[in-house]
Design a protein around this motif. Sequence first.
Motif, PDB file in Angstrom:
ATOM      1  N   ARG A 232      68.453  47.425  43.247  1.00 36.37           N
ATOM      2  CA  ARG A 232      68.911  46.470  42.217  1.00 36.37           C
ATOM      3  C   ARG A 232      70.277  46.883  41.691  1.00 36.37           C
ATOM      4  N   GLU A 233      70.479  48.169  41.441  1.00 38.55           N
ATOM      5  CA  GLU A 233      71.771  48.646  40.956  1.00 38.55           C
ATOM      6  C   GLU A 233      72.865  48.475  42.003  1.00 38.55           C
ATOM      7  N   LEU A 234      72.545  48.683  43.278  1.00 42.30           N
ATOM      8  CA  LEU A 234      73.516  48.447  44.342  1.00 42.30           C
ATOM      9  C   LEU A 234      73.945  46.984  44.330  1.00 42.30           C
ATOM     10  N   PHE A 235      72.975  46.076  44.202  1.00 36.70           N
ATOM     11  CA  PHE A 235      73.296  44.649  44.199  1.00 36.70           C
ATOM     12  C   PHE A 235      74.081  44.249  42.957  1.00 36.70           C
ATOM     13  N   THR A 236      73.618  44.658  41.789  1.00 39.45           N
ATOM     14  CA  THR A 236      74.309  44.221  40.576  1.00 39.45           C
ATOM     15  C   THR A 236      75.729  44.779  40.515  1.00 39.45           C
ATOM     16  N   GLY A 237      75.910  46.038  40.924  1.00 38.60           N
ATOM     17  CA  GLY A 237      77.255  46.615  40.937  1.00 38.60           C
ATOM     18  C   GLY A 237      78.166  45.922  41.940  1.00 38.60           C
TER      19      GLY A 237
ATOM     20  N   ILE B 147      85.818  41.581  51.312  1.00 38.51           N
ATOM     21  CA  ILE B 147      84.492  41.131  50.874  1.00 38.51           C
ATOM     22  C   ILE B 147      83.469  41.029  52.005  1.00 38.51           C
ATOM     23  N   PRO B 148      83.793  40.553  53.210  1.00 38.43           N
ATOM     24  CA  PRO B 148      82.752  40.407  54.239  1.00 38.43           C
ATOM     25  C   PRO B 148      81.949  41.672  54.537  1.00 38.43           C
ATOM     26  N   PRO B 149      82.575  42.876  54.636  1.00 40.29           N
ATOM     27  CA  PRO B 149      81.732  44.061  54.863  1.00 40.29           C
ATOM     28  C   PRO B 149      80.775  44.328  53.698  1.00 40.29           C
ATOM     29  N   LEU B 150      81.200  44.006  52.504  1.00 40.56           N
ATOM     30  CA  LEU B 150      80.339  44.174  51.334  1.00 40.56           C
ATOM     31  C   LEU B 150      79.131  43.242  51.428  1.00 40.56           C
TER      32      LEU B 150
ATOM     33  N   HIS C  19      76.717  44.366  54.230  1.00 39.10           N
ATOM     34  CA  HIS C  19      75.877  45.499  53.847  1.00 39.10           C
ATOM     35  C   HIS C  19      74.776  45.062  52.878  1.00 39.10           C
ATOM     36  N   LEU C  20      75.099  44.184  51.951  1.00 44.19           N
ATOM     37  CA  LEU C  20      74.081  43.697  51.020  1.00 44.19           C
ATOM     38  C   LEU C  20      72.962  42.958  51.765  1.00 44.19           C
ATOM     39  N   VAL C  21      73.330  42.148  52.741  1.00 48.93           N
ATOM     40  CA  VAL C  21      72.327  41.427  53.536  1.00 48.93           C
ATOM     41  C   VAL C  21      71.465  42.422  54.313  1.00 48.93           C
ATOM     42  N   GLN C  22      72.095  43.417  54.929  1.00 45.05           N
ATOM     43  CA  GLN C  22      71.331  44.428  55.664  1.00 45.05           C
ATOM     44  C   GLN C  22      70.369  45.169  54.747  1.00 45.05           C
ATOM     45  N   CYS C  23      70.832  45.540  53.561  1.00 44.11           N
ATOM     46  CA  CYS C  23      69.981  46.250  52.602  1.00 44.11           C
ATOM     47  C   CYS C  23      68.828  45.374  52.136  1.00 44.11           C
ATOM     48  N   LEU C  24      69.112  44.111  51.865  1.00 44.80           N
ATOM     49  CA  LEU C  24      68.079  43.190  51.395  1.00 44.80           C
ATOM     50  C   LEU C  24      66.954  43.057  52.410  1.00 44.80           C
ATOM     51  N   PHE C  25      67.304  42.840  53.665  1.00 46.55           N
ATOM     52  CA  PHE C  25      66.262  42.600  54.658  1.00 46.55           C
ATOM     53  C   PHE C  25      65.620  43.891  55.148  1.00 46.55           C
ATOM     54  N   ALA C  26      66.290  45.028  55.044  1.00 50.56           N
ATOM     55  CA  ALA C  26      65.622  46.310  55.303  1.00 50.56           C
ATOM     56  C   ALA C  26      64.566  46.549  54.228  1.00 50.56           C
ATOM     57  N   TRP C  27      64.923  46.269  52.985  1.00 49.40           N
ATOM     58  CA  TRP C  27      63.954  46.400  51.883  1.00 49.40           C
ATOM     59  C   TRP C  27      62.798  45.419  52.079  1.00 49.40           C
TER      60      TRP C  27
ATOM     61  N   PRO D 198      69.975  50.958  55.232  1.00 51.84           N
ATOM     62  CA  PRO D 198      70.977  51.330  56.242  1.00 51.84           C
ATOM     63  C   PRO D 198      72.119  52.120  55.617  1.00 51.84           C
ATOM     64  N   GLU D 199      72.763  52.893  56.457  1.00 53.46           N
ATOM     65  CA  GLU D 199      73.940  53.646  56.008  1.00 53.46           C
ATOM     66  C   GLU D 199      75.091  52.658  55.802  1.00 53.46           C
ATOM     67  N   PRO D 200      75.840  52.808  54.714  1.00 51.56           N
ATOM     68  CA  PRO D 200      76.969  51.894  54.490  1.00 51.56           C
ATOM     69  C   PRO D 200      78.093  52.152  55.497  1.00 51.56           C
ATOM     70  N   SER D 201      78.781  51.084  55.848  1.00 48.60           N
ATOM     71  CA  SER D 201      79.921  51.200  56.762  1.00 48.60           C
ATOM     72  C   SER D 201      81.110  51.789  56.002  1.00 48.60           C
ATOM     73  N   GLN D 202      82.116  52.201  56.747  1.00 47.34           N
ATOM     74  CA  GLN D 202      83.316  52.740  56.117  1.00 47.34           C
ATOM     75  C   GLN D 202      84.010  51.678  55.269  1.00 47.34           C
ATOM     76  N   ALA D 203      83.991  50.431  55.744  1.00 49.75           N
ATOM     77  CA  ALA D 203      84.608  49.339  54.983  1.00 49.75           C
ATOM     78  C   ALA D 203      83.870  49.139  53.655  1.00 49.75           C
ATOM     79  N   PHE D 204      82.547  49.269  53.674  1.00 48.80           N
ATOM     80  CA  PHE D 204      81.783  49.152  52.431  1.00 48.80           C
ATOM     81  C   PHE D 204      82.124  50.302  51.496  1.00 48.80           C
ATOM     82  N   GLU D 205      82.184  51.514  52.045  1.00 46.22           N
ATOM     83  CA  GLU D 205      82.542  52.686  51.228  1.00 46.22           C
ATOM     84  C   GLU D 205      83.930  52.508  50.604  1.00 46.22           C
ATOM     85  N   ASP D 206      84.877  52.014  51.395  1.00 47.74           N
ATOM     86  CA  ASP D 206      86.237  51.792  50.872  1.00 47.74           C
ATOM     87  C   ASP D 206      86.217  50.758  49.747  1.00 47.74           C
TER      88      ASP D 206
END
Length: 180
Positions: free
Chosen positions: A108-113, A136-139, A142-150, A157-165
């Motif tokens: 939830r905190e990952l999504f809200t942030g 924005i697309p990598p962000l 990653h949110l979609v990947q996290c949502l459906f993994a949950w 999933p591990e965040p991509s470098q673009a997400f980390e940046d």
Amino acid sequence: MKVMDWISPASGLVGALIGGGASLYVTRLSHRAQMELKGVEIHAAQLDREDAARGRIAAVLGPRLAAMARLLREEGIEFDDGRENPDWPLLVMEAELAALEIPDRQLRELFTGSLFALQHSASSFQYLNRAPQVAIPPLLDHLVQCLFAWRRGDPQPEPSQAFEDATEAWGHWRDEHSAS
């Protein structure tokens, strides 16, 4: 009185005690098995409710993230004259409201942030030195990947470098704006 006269009543009494004890033991085993079965049924019902809640949240949040990606791809979050697309903040707000339903605190905190950063995307990604349409697309991915993994109950999933940046740039922007 003869000893033989006592054997029949004594054996009857011993038989009744053994029968009663065995009956009590079997009844207790049966009750214990029923309680364990009831506990398993309660646990299965709880898992079904959690799975239904995960499905409901993913069914609400997933299409909103897809709509955000579609808007970004087709129209952009800003018009050519620099004005913000009025649909963008509405989509982000709808996704934020849906994300508040996620019971997993870390997710939830990952999504809200992330969604807060997307809401302020025109300025929050300025440290990336790239346009929000690129950041924005990598962000969102990653949110979609996290949502459906949950949703599936898989590890995040591990965040991509673009997400980390993007999150690092957003962190700089947040620190700068929270200090003032």
